[in-house]
Scaffold this motif. Structure first.
Motif, mmCIF file in Angstrom:
data_model
loop_
_atom_site.group_PDB
_atom_site.id
_atom_site.type_symbol
_atom_site.label_atom_id
_atom_site.label_comp_id
_atom_site.label_asym_id
_atom_site.label_seq_id
_atom_site.Cartn_x
_atom_site.Cartn_y
_atom_site.Cartn_z
ATOM 1 N N ALA A 385 65.719 12.076 -37.868
ATOM 2 C CA ALA A 385 64.526 11.997 -37.374
ATOM 3 C C ALA A 385 63.434 11.991 -38.661
ATOM 4 O O ALA A 385 63.714 12.638 -39.506
ATOM 5 N N GLY A 386 62.603 11.005 -38.608
ATOM 6 C CA GLY A 386 61.433 10.813 -39.364
ATOM 7 C C GLY A 386 60.309 12.198 -38.963
ATOM 8 O O GLY A 386 60.357 12.747 -38.176
ATOM 9 N N HIS A 387 59.426 11.983 -39.974
ATOM 10 C CA HIS A 387 58.449 13.009 -39.769
ATOM 11 C C HIS A 387 57.448 13.198 -38.717
ATOM 12 O O HIS A 387 57.160 13.836 -38.033
ATOM 13 N N ALA A 388 57.179 11.724 -38.151
ATOM 14 C CA ALA A 388 56.546 11.422 -37.192
ATOM 15 C C ALA A 388 57.340 11.528 -35.608
ATOM 16 O O ALA A 388 57.044 11.573 -34.637
ATOM 17 N N GLU A 389 58.536 11.977 -35.700
ATOM 18 C CA GLU A 389 59.593 12.220 -34.621
ATOM 19 C C GLU A 389 60.076 13.576 -34.429
ATOM 20 O O GLU A 389 60.989 13.952 -33.921
ATOM 21 N N LYS A 390 59.300 14.704 -35.000
ATOM 22 C CA LYS A 390 59.631 15.904 -35.092
ATOM 23 C C LYS A 390 58.315 16.894 -35.172
ATOM 24 O O LYS A 390 57.252 16.324 -35.929
ATOM 25 N N GLU A 391 58.130 17.901 -34.507
ATOM 26 C CA GLU A 391 57.181 18.884 -35.003
ATOM 27 C C GLU A 391 57.560 20.013 -35.696
ATOM 28 O O GLU A 391 58.490 20.417 -36.040
ATOM 29 N N GLY A 392 56.584 20.651 -36.263
ATOM 30 C CA GLY A 392 56.568 21.667 -37.310
ATOM 31 C C GLY A 392 55.543 21.692 -38.122
ATOM 32 O O GLY A 392 54.080 21.127 -38.027
ATOM 33 N N ALA A 393 55.484 22.381 -39.255
ATOM 34 C CA ALA A 393 54.571 22.746 -40.056
ATOM 35 C C ALA A 393 54.744 22.286 -41.604
ATOM 36 O O ALA A 393 55.910 22.328 -41.888
ATOM 37 N N PHE A 394 53.687 21.389 -42.270
ATOM 38 C CA PHE A 394 53.768 21.279 -43.598
ATOM 39 C C PHE A 394 53.085 22.139 -44.405
ATOM 40 O O PHE A 394 51.703 22.580 -43.961
ATOM 41 N N THR A 395 53.395 22.508 -45.539
ATOM 42 C CA THR A 395 52.453 23.178 -46.442
ATOM 43 C C THR A 395 52.008 22.588 -47.956
ATOM 44 O O THR A 395 52.992 21.933 -48.530
ATOM 45 N N ASN A 396 50.929 22.128 -48.046
ATOM 46 C CA ASN A 396 50.520 21.521 -49.102
ATOM 47 C C ASN A 396 50.205 22.119 -50.361
ATOM 48 O O ASN A 396 50.465 23.378 -50.272
ATOM 49 N N THR A 397 49.791 21.269 -51.266
ATOM 50 C CA THR A 397 49.437 21.745 -52.718
ATOM 51 C C THR A 397 48.350 22.929 -52.743
ATOM 52 O O THR A 397 48.603 23.938 -53.616
ATOM 53 N N GLN A 398 47.505 23.177 -51.736
ATOM 54 C CA GLN A 398 46.714 23.981 -51.821
ATOM 55 C C GLN A 398 47.098 25.332 -50.991
ATOM 56 O O GLN A 398 46.065 26.072 -50.228
ATOM 57 N N ARG A 399 48.427 25.350 -50.644
ATOM 58 C CA ARG A 399 48.858 26.343 -49.827
ATOM 59 C C ARG A 399 48.350 26.478 -48.428
ATOM 60 O O ARG A 399 48.326 27.425 -47.666
ATOM 61 N N LEU A 400 48.175 25.209 -47.849
ATOM 62 C CA LEU A 400 47.422 25.170 -46.491
ATOM 63 C C LEU A 400 48.584 24.421 -45.649
ATOM 64 O O LEU A 400 49.190 23.408 -45.721
ATOM 65 N N LEU A 401 48.839 25.395 -44.409
ATOM 66 C CA LEU A 401 49.896 24.829 -43.378
ATOM 67 C C LEU A 401 49.156 24.208 -42.456
ATOM 68 O O LEU A 401 47.976 24.471 -42.060
ATOM 69 N N GLN A 402 49.648 22.966 -42.380
ATOM 70 C CA GLN A 402 49.163 22.099 -41.207
ATOM 71 C C GLN A 402 50.244 21.822 -40.279
ATOM 72 O O GLN A 402 51.302 21.249 -40.751
ATOM 73 N N TRP A 403 49.996 21.800 -38.811
ATOM 74 C CA TRP A 403 51.042 21.602 -37.962
ATOM 75 C C TRP A 403 50.865 20.152 -37.589
ATOM 76 O O TRP A 403 49.879 19.384 -37.706
ATOM 77 N N ARG A 404 52.351 19.695 -37.537
ATOM 78 C CA ARG A 404 52.378 18.216 -37.107
ATOM 79 C C ARG A 404 53.133 18.117 -35.917
ATOM 80 O O ARG A 404 54.150 18.567 -35.657
ATOM 81 N N GLU A 405 52.554 17.291 -34.803
ATOM 82 C CA GLU A 405 53.131 17.361 -33.542
ATOM 83 C C GLU A 405 53.906 16.068 -33.616
ATOM 84 O O GLU A 405 53.551 14.888 -34.374
ATOM 85 N N LYS A 406 54.863 16.170 -32.678
ATOM 86 C CA LYS A 406 55.702 14.889 -32.345
ATOM 87 C C LYS A 406 54.928 13.598 -31.921
ATOM 88 O O LYS A 406 54.272 14.076 -30.995
ATOM 89 N N ALA A 407 55.077 12.561 -32.558
ATOM 90 C CA ALA A 407 54.353 11.309 -32.113
ATOM 91 C C ALA A 407 55.282 10.610 -31.085
ATOM 92 O O ALA A 407 54.790 10.018 -29.920
ATOM 93 N N VAL A 408 56.572 10.393 -31.319
ATOM 94 C CA VAL A 408 57.445 9.865 -30.609
ATOM 95 C C VAL A 408 58.702 10.528 -30.770
ATOM 96 O O VAL A 408 59.202 11.204 -31.634
ATOM 97 N N GLU A 409 59.655 10.054 -29.684
ATOM 98 C CA GLU A 409 61.107 10.716 -29.753
ATOM 99 C C GLU A 409 61.920 9.777 -30.863
ATOM 100 O O GLU A 409 61.598 8.623 -31.000
ATOM 101 N N PRO A 410 62.677 10.328 -31.502
ATOM 102 C CA PRO A 410 63.442 9.805 -32.493
ATOM 103 C C PRO A 410 64.423 8.880 -31.627
ATOM 104 O O PRO A 410 64.868 9.126 -30.624
ATOM 105 N N PRO A 411 65.089 7.775 -32.268
ATOM 106 C CA PRO A 411 65.463 6.739 -31.583
ATOM 107 C C PRO A 411 67.223 7.216 -31.701
ATOM 108 O O PRO A 411 67.692 7.856 -32.634
ATOM 109 N N GLY A 412 67.868 6.797 -30.568
ATOM 110 C CA GLY A 412 69.616 6.885 -30.840
ATOM 111 C C GLY A 412 69.883 8.469 -30.921
ATOM 112 O O GLY A 412 69.597 9.326 -30.170
#
Length: 855
Positions: A385-412
């Motif tokens: 699945a691509g990053h828009a097809e799953k939820e979870g957290a990214f942590t970027n260069t400034q140590r910032l956790l940002q939650w990403r919500e699932k936008a669409v279901e992964p195909p197949g």
């Protein structure tokens, strides 16, 4: 930065609009250079000399921030009398070097006296054994003239940069340094960043708004993948991985890794809470909380070591998840050939990348180096699945956790990494429970409790709740319990902890990563998913570890007496008997600025009230590293492992502790080898991403960057009789690639000590899979291991350029033998490279014992 990190570069431009000066240091003129105020072309691999020259300039002209340096750094600390510096004999070695084992004994690097917690200090900075005087002498020869000789930077340009940086630093101003893999992918990458740290400490630019050193990551959660690591030698929260042979018991581990003072004095609480997260109720005081189930380091277990085992038929199978080692890893030709020695090979990616098809249409198949019918490797390709097809957290260069919500279901059949690992774990644990083999006990002991959705996907907020940490005692009716029942509906744990200060070493708390504790606490708010910023630091948007501090070590933003350095740069300060301010204070909240320990305290009580760097035992910013680095307590210029010149500063050319991974298929050119006269560096395009799996398969991005190319100067093109867009071949001792010539003034010849040196640059995204194909730049790059983190040197090597097309098929093998002859030569052509079987160097120094070819 404008090309590889365009979203982040937006804020650089915002700063420029408000009057900031932008300096760009890079071998080639890029989009960043075009928008910078000053462009500094530099010879690839010479960064320590350039930064060291600025350090010399700042010290010699007394331009450093004295009050900050005296109180907040270890410049005043007294070193042992037996410490010796590379300057003593101009040989490039520190005291403690052992040639037989190719590593350092570091005792002589320590402070004078006992331990690091309460060092002797000279606040006048005059003692000959103090760090400041050693630093001054260490960089005394890094003059503007030496910078020109090594880096190719004219003194006038050097002074312009140094003066601009100094003017942007002080009580009322700060300057930041941003870097990416252009600094890390070197044989002394850690020490390059250390040099920048020294400079920023001298100028008072750490722990203050607008200052710092920012590591720009090449992927949305590379920071996250070191915080909760995909690395072999650390555990979540930067806890040390236990060592086999010396840390067989929990107590021995804690004794080895728990300092008396500083935040790491709480290591027992962090580590035992992690064990409780791993093993749950099975982790008890009687079994050392499951310590024996944790794998132990016995050697360098990095990917490169596994690659050699793979090549020698010692490794049965491999999981390759979201990585393209056939394109993105060094010595890619050798990587692909080694894959053919595996029995099974599991690949997860969004498209069929080169590792999934090496067995049928790689260059090695076309040339006859591999034959499909002889390859026994069974390849399993799992669509991801691509990053828009799953939820979870990214942590970027400034140590910032940002939650990403699932936008669409992964195909197949595409699935997330969480689903795959969860389902794999369930199957492996079931097999382990059906076994009585003691080797399976760590799997049987895992507390794999995670609730699922109807598709078998683990609930990622439940994982985040575990990462935050909780009380282990079951309290079914208590408030603050999140995801309190396991997959079977049984009560699993108690209330969440508020932050890492609540973690305990008695087994009463569990925590998946102590630095993240507080992100999902008893209030039930997933702070990574917060999206209401309420100040310029971004509080209310995401969660910045630890404890939502936006600037770490921010006690340094106030004077020693607790007042702000200036109104313009105030961040935290002492007021009404406590630390307060715009940010969350990174300091004990009620510690008075005048507090002085007596010398027998532990934890944070052992730090003075003006010691901001709370992770260090002494509470000070380390200009000099008394322990922890494998290749010296201060940065030293070494040439890249392949270089057109010898070291102008020391008799030793290369980093003594580096791991060369000596092997016949991985040879290095000796210094100044006339067969390979040009410096080669690699870089990233805006239009493509890393190994290309996410971009080369997209038609619109392929149209924008359709073909592999090499940038070269008009001077070099004239010398080689090459016109713009001609086909050329680049060749090194590892392999060769074909590219189109991009003749441009963006890259220029350099004068190094009177010698003209040409540099060329290639992007590294292209490969043999997908609609857009080209040769992989990493075919040219050698496998090597920087001694602290085992990263390869891909930003500075040497090559030759031959006009014309690269021969196809079997003709390639004759061609490369003519232009990069290997037959009958030893695997260690470089005079400083150890022979086959010699100790590898560094903390895991041992004989490789690699089979490999010697001819």
């Amino acid at each position: 930065m404008a090309e590889a990190h365009p979203v982040g570069f937006r804020w650089v431009m915002k700063a420029k609009e408000r009057g900031a000066t932008v300096i760009h240091v890079d071998p080639r003129f890029s989009r960043t250079s075009a928008l910078a105020d000053i462009w500094v072309p530099i010879r690839a691999g010479s960064d320590i000399t350039f930064l060291g020259g600025i350090i010399h300039h700042v010290i010699e002209n007394e331009l450093f921030f004295r009050e900050y340096v005296v109180h907040y750094t270890n410049a005043s600390c007294i070193l042992r009398d037996d410490y010796r510096d590379p300057e003593d004999n101009a040989d490039g070695f520190f005291s403690g070097w052992n040639e037989a084992t190719r590593n350092y004994s570091m005792q002589s690097w320590q402070y004078k006296g006992e331990g690091l917690s309460f060092p002797e200090r000279d606040l006048t900075l005059q003692d000959r054994q103090c760090v400041f005087q050693k630093l001054k002498r260490h960089f005394a020869r890094y003059t503007p003239e030496m910078v020109e000789k090594v880096c190719g930077i004219p003194p006038a340009l050097f002074h312009k940069v140094a003066d601009t940086l100094v003017r942007a630093s002080g009580p009322d101003k700060t300057a930041a340094i941003c870097y990416a893999v252009g600094w890390t992918q070197h044989s002394k990458g850690v020490q390059i960043i250390r040099t920048a740290s020294i400079l920023q400490l001298l100028l008072g630019n750490i722990g203050r708004p607008g200052g710092g050193i920012l590591a720009l990551r090449g992927h949305a959660s590379i920071q996250g993948s070191t915080d909760i690591p995909t690395l072999y030698d650390i555990l979540p929260g930067y806890l040390a991985m236990p060592l086999g042979g010396g840390e067989e018991t929990l107590q021995k581990y804690l004794d080895a890794h728990t300092p008396k003072t500083g935040l790491w004095s709480n290591t027992p609480a962090y580590f035992i809470s992690l064990l409780k997260a791993y093993y749950g109720e099975r982790a008890t005081p009687e079994n050392d909380f499951g310590y024996n189930w944790i794998p132990k380091l016995t050697a360098d277990h990095s990917f490169f070591e596994y690659l050699y085992d793979m090549a020698d038929g010692k490794m049965e199978g491999m999981f390759l998840i979201g990585q393209n080692s056939a394109v993105g890893a060094p010595n890619s030709r050798f990587q692909r050939k080694s894959m053919a020695k595996l029995k099974w090979f599991v690949i997860r990616d969004m498209v069929e990348t080169e590792p999934a098809r090496f067995w049928r249409d790689s260059a090695e198949i076309e040339r006859g180096e591999l034959k499909t019918e002889e390859i026994e490797t069974e390849v399993f390709f799992f669509p991801a699945a691509g990053h828009a097809e799953k939820e979870g957290a990214f942590t970027n260069t400034q140590r910032l956790l940002q939650w990403r919500e699932k936008a669409v279901e992964p195909p197949g059949d595409c699935r997330s990494e969480a689903w795959f690992i969860h389902q794999l774990a369930l199957r492996l644990i079931a097999k382990a429970k059906a076994s009585d083999d003691p080797m399976d006990e760590p799997l049987r002991a895992l507390d794999w409790w995670y609730p699922e959705d109807e598709f078998g996907e683990p609930k990622m907020e439940a994982v985040l709740a575990e990462i935050n940490g909780w009380k282990t005692e079951l309290q079914p009716n208590a408030e603050g319990i999140l995801f309190g029942k396991d997959r079977e509906g049984r009560h699993h744990h108690g209330p969440q902890v508020a932050d890492y200060n609540e973690l305990r070493a008695d087994g009463s708390t569990a925590c998946g990563a102590w630095i993240y504790s507080g992100v999902f606490s008893r209030d039930g708010v997933n702070k990574a998913n917060a999206r209401k910023s309420k100040d310029y630091l971004g509080h209310g948007w995401g969660f910045s570890w630890p404890s939502d501090r936006r600037i770490i070590y921010n006690r340094a933003s106030a004077k020693p007496n607790g007042e702000p350095w200036s109104e313009r740069k105030k961040l935290v300060w002492w007021e009404s008997e406590k630390w307060t301010g715009i940010d969350v204070p990174d300091f004990k909240p009620t510690k008075h600025p005048d507090y002085r320990p007596e010398g027998n305290e532990s934890g944070l009580d052992g730090h003075r009230g003006d010691a901001p760097f709370i992770l260090h035992e002494d509470g000070l910013g380390w200009m000099y590293v008394p322990e922890g680095l494998q290749d010296g307590p201060m940065p030293t210029h070494y040439e890249p492992l392949e270089s057109p010149v010898h070291n102008a500063l020391y008799s030793r050319d290369t980093n003594p502790v580096v791991n060369w991974f000596t092997r016949g298929e991985n040879r290095f050119a000796p210094p100044g080898d006339p067969r390979f006269p040009y410096v080669l560096t690699t870089y990233r395009l805006t239009e493509h991403h890393t190994g290309g799996g996410m971009t080369r398969f997209l038609s619109h991005l392929s149209e924008l960057q359709p073909e592999m190319f090499v940038e070269m100067s008009p001077e070099l093109a004239r010398e080689l009789k090459i016109d713009n867009s001609d086909y050329v071949c680049l060749v090194s001792l590892r392999g060769a690639i074909e590219a189109r010539a991009l003749v441009s003034r963006r890259i220029r010849p350099m004068k190094l000590n009177g010698k003209t040196v040409h540099q060329v640059a290639v992007p590294f995204h292209f490969g043999a899979a997908g609609p857009l194909r080209g040769n992989a730049a990493n075919n040219l790059v050698a496998i090597s291991g920087e001694p602290n983190v085992t990263i390869m040197e891909s930003k500075a090597l040497v090559c030759n350029i031959i006009p014309g097309r690269l021969p196809r098929g079997a003709a390639f093998l004759d061609w490369i033998e003519r232009h990069a002859p290997q037959s009958g030569q030893p695997p260690n052509l470089h005079p400083e490279q150890p022979p086959l079987g010699a100790p590898s160097g560094g903390k895991f120094s041992r004989g490789h014992g690699k089979e490999g070819k010697t001819e």
